[in-house]
Design a protein around this motif. Sequence first.
Motif, PDB file in Angstrom:
ATOM      1  N   ALA A  36       0.837  -1.209   0.000  1.00 17.50           N
ATOM      2  CA  ALA A  36       0.000   0.000   0.000  1.00 17.50           C
ATOM      3  C   ALA A  36       0.869   1.255   0.000  1.00 17.50           C
ATOM      4  N   LYS A  37       1.940   1.265   0.783  1.00 17.84           N
ATOM      5  CA  LYS A  37       2.847   2.418   0.812  1.00 17.84           C
ATOM      6  C   LYS A  37       3.535   2.603  -0.541  1.00 17.84           C
ATOM      7  N   CYS A  38       3.912   1.504  -1.180  1.00 17.43           N
ATOM      8  CA  CYS A  38       4.577   1.599  -2.484  1.00 17.43           C
ATOM      9  C   CYS A  38       3.613   2.117  -3.554  1.00 17.43           C
ATOM     10  N   ARG A  39       2.348   1.728  -3.479  1.00 19.96           N
ATOM     11  CA  ARG A  39       1.357   2.216  -4.450  1.00 19.96           C
ATOM     12  C   ARG A  39       1.144   3.720  -4.294  1.00 19.96           C
ATOM     13  N   ALA A  40       1.252   4.192  -3.039  1.00 20.67           N
ATOM     14  CA  ALA A  40       1.045   5.612  -2.780  1.00 20.67           C
ATOM     15  C   ALA A  40       2.288   6.441  -3.100  1.00 20.67           C
ATOM     16  N   ASP A  41       3.449   5.820  -3.185  1.00 15.83           N
ATOM     17  CA  ASP A  41       4.701   6.543  -3.398  1.00 15.83           C
ATOM     18  C   ASP A  41       5.518   5.845  -4.491  1.00 15.83           C
ATOM     19  N   PRO A  42       5.424   6.316  -5.736  1.00 18.82           N
ATOM     20  CA  PRO A  42       6.155   5.672  -6.833  1.00 18.82           C
ATOM     21  C   PRO A  42       7.671   5.640  -6.620  1.00 18.82           C
ATOM     22  N   ALA A  43       8.238   6.660  -5.974  1.00 22.62           N
ATOM     23  CA  ALA A  43       9.690   6.664  -5.730  1.00 22.62           C
ATOM     24  C   ALA A  43      10.066   5.506  -4.795  1.00 22.62           C
ATOM     25  N   ARG A  44       9.237   5.296  -3.784  1.00 24.78           N
ATOM     26  CA  ARG A  44       9.472   4.173  -2.866  1.00 24.78           C
ATOM     27  C   ARG A  44       9.365   2.852  -3.610  1.00 24.78           C
ATOM     28  N   ALA A  45       8.379   2.742  -4.483  1.00 26.24           N
ATOM     29  CA  ALA A  45       8.197   1.513  -5.266  1.00 26.24           C
ATOM     30  C   ALA A  45       9.427   1.245  -6.132  1.00 26.24           C
ATOM     31  N   GLU A  46       9.991   2.291  -6.729  1.00 24.45           N
ATOM     32  CA  GLU A  46      11.190   2.124  -7.565  1.00 24.45           C
ATOM     33  C   GLU A  46      12.389   1.703  -6.730  1.00 24.45           C
ATOM     34  N   ARG A  47      12.548   2.304  -5.541  1.00 22.92           N
ATOM     35  CA  ARG A  47      13.648   1.897  -4.655  1.00 22.92           C
ATOM     36  C   ARG A  47      13.492   0.434  -4.249  1.00 22.92           C
ATOM     37  N   ARG A  48      12.287   0.040  -3.964  1.00 21.79           N
ATOM     38  CA  ARG A  48      12.012  -1.349  -3.569  1.00 21.79           C
ATOM     39  C   ARG A  48      12.317  -2.307  -4.725  1.00 21.79           C
ATOM     40  N   ARG A  49      11.888  -1.931  -5.927  1.00 21.12           N
ATOM     41  CA  ARG A  49      12.156  -2.771  -7.098  1.00 21.12           C
ATOM     42  C   ARG A  49      13.651  -2.927  -7.305  1.00 21.12           C
ATOM     43  N   GLN A  50      14.393  -1.830  -7.164  1.00 19.94           N
ATOM     44  CA  GLN A  50      15.845  -1.867  -7.335  1.00 19.94           C
ATOM     45  C   GLN A  50      16.502  -2.732  -6.255  1.00 19.94           C
ATOM     46  N   ALA A  51      16.012  -2.622  -5.042  1.00 21.69           N
ATOM     47  CA  ALA A  51      16.568  -3.438  -3.950  1.00 21.69           C
ATOM     48  C   ALA A  51      16.355  -4.929  -4.228  1.00 21.69           C
ATOM     49  N   PHE A  52      15.154  -5.286  -4.694  1.00 25.78           N
ATOM     50  CA  PHE A  52      14.895  -6.693  -5.009  1.00 25.78           C
ATOM     51  C   PHE A  52      15.755  -7.173  -6.172  1.00 25.78           C
ATOM     52  N   GLU A  53      15.960  -6.317  -7.134  1.00 22.55           N
ATOM     53  CA  GLU A  53      16.814  -6.663  -8.269  1.00 22.55           C
ATOM     54  C   GLU A  53      18.256  -6.903  -7.799  1.00 22.55           C
ATOM     55  N   ASN A  54      18.746  -6.038  -6.912  1.00 29.40           N
ATOM     56  CA  ASN A  54      20.105  -6.204  -6.375  1.00 29.40           C
ATOM     57  C   ASN A  54      20.235  -7.505  -5.586  1.00 29.40           C
TER      58      ASN A  54
END
Length: 162
Positions: A33-51
Amino acid sequence: MEEYALTRRDHSRQKQSEESCERVRRQVDEDVAKCRADPARAERRRQAFENVAKLMQSFKKQDHEIMRWRVRLYCGHIIETEAHYTYTDPIDAGGYSKRCPECGKDGLTIVAFEPIGLRGEPPEPTEPTPPPPPKKPTRAELERRVKALEEENEHLRAELSG
């Protein structure tokens, strides 16, 4: 393993696993829910999972380093799982909670297990021959070395004195 009877400990561990899974699901739902509300957070999360995925791929183990286990899940179904050979059992390896591929239940604890064996055969040892140990000097060689050092010492002292 087919006739294994569940114990009180098995029931307790399963209850703890279910409660833990539920807490994790709630945390994941909150984070989504927080990631849906904050696209920058979602991108950081996606990058972290990719790493993390790249890092995990870099630790690929050889087949002879992977132990295969036959495990009985709390639901009664028997499946195979794998872990690094250094673990004494699949529970210690973090395999205490599984999804059953037969009944689809999630968060099932392992109640019994037995090793099957390594996924692959270890390679034949190809140890290079170790270098020979250094040869001990003979008494005569040591005496010559001492004499040479004493002469060098005398020469240095003469230079400093004079």
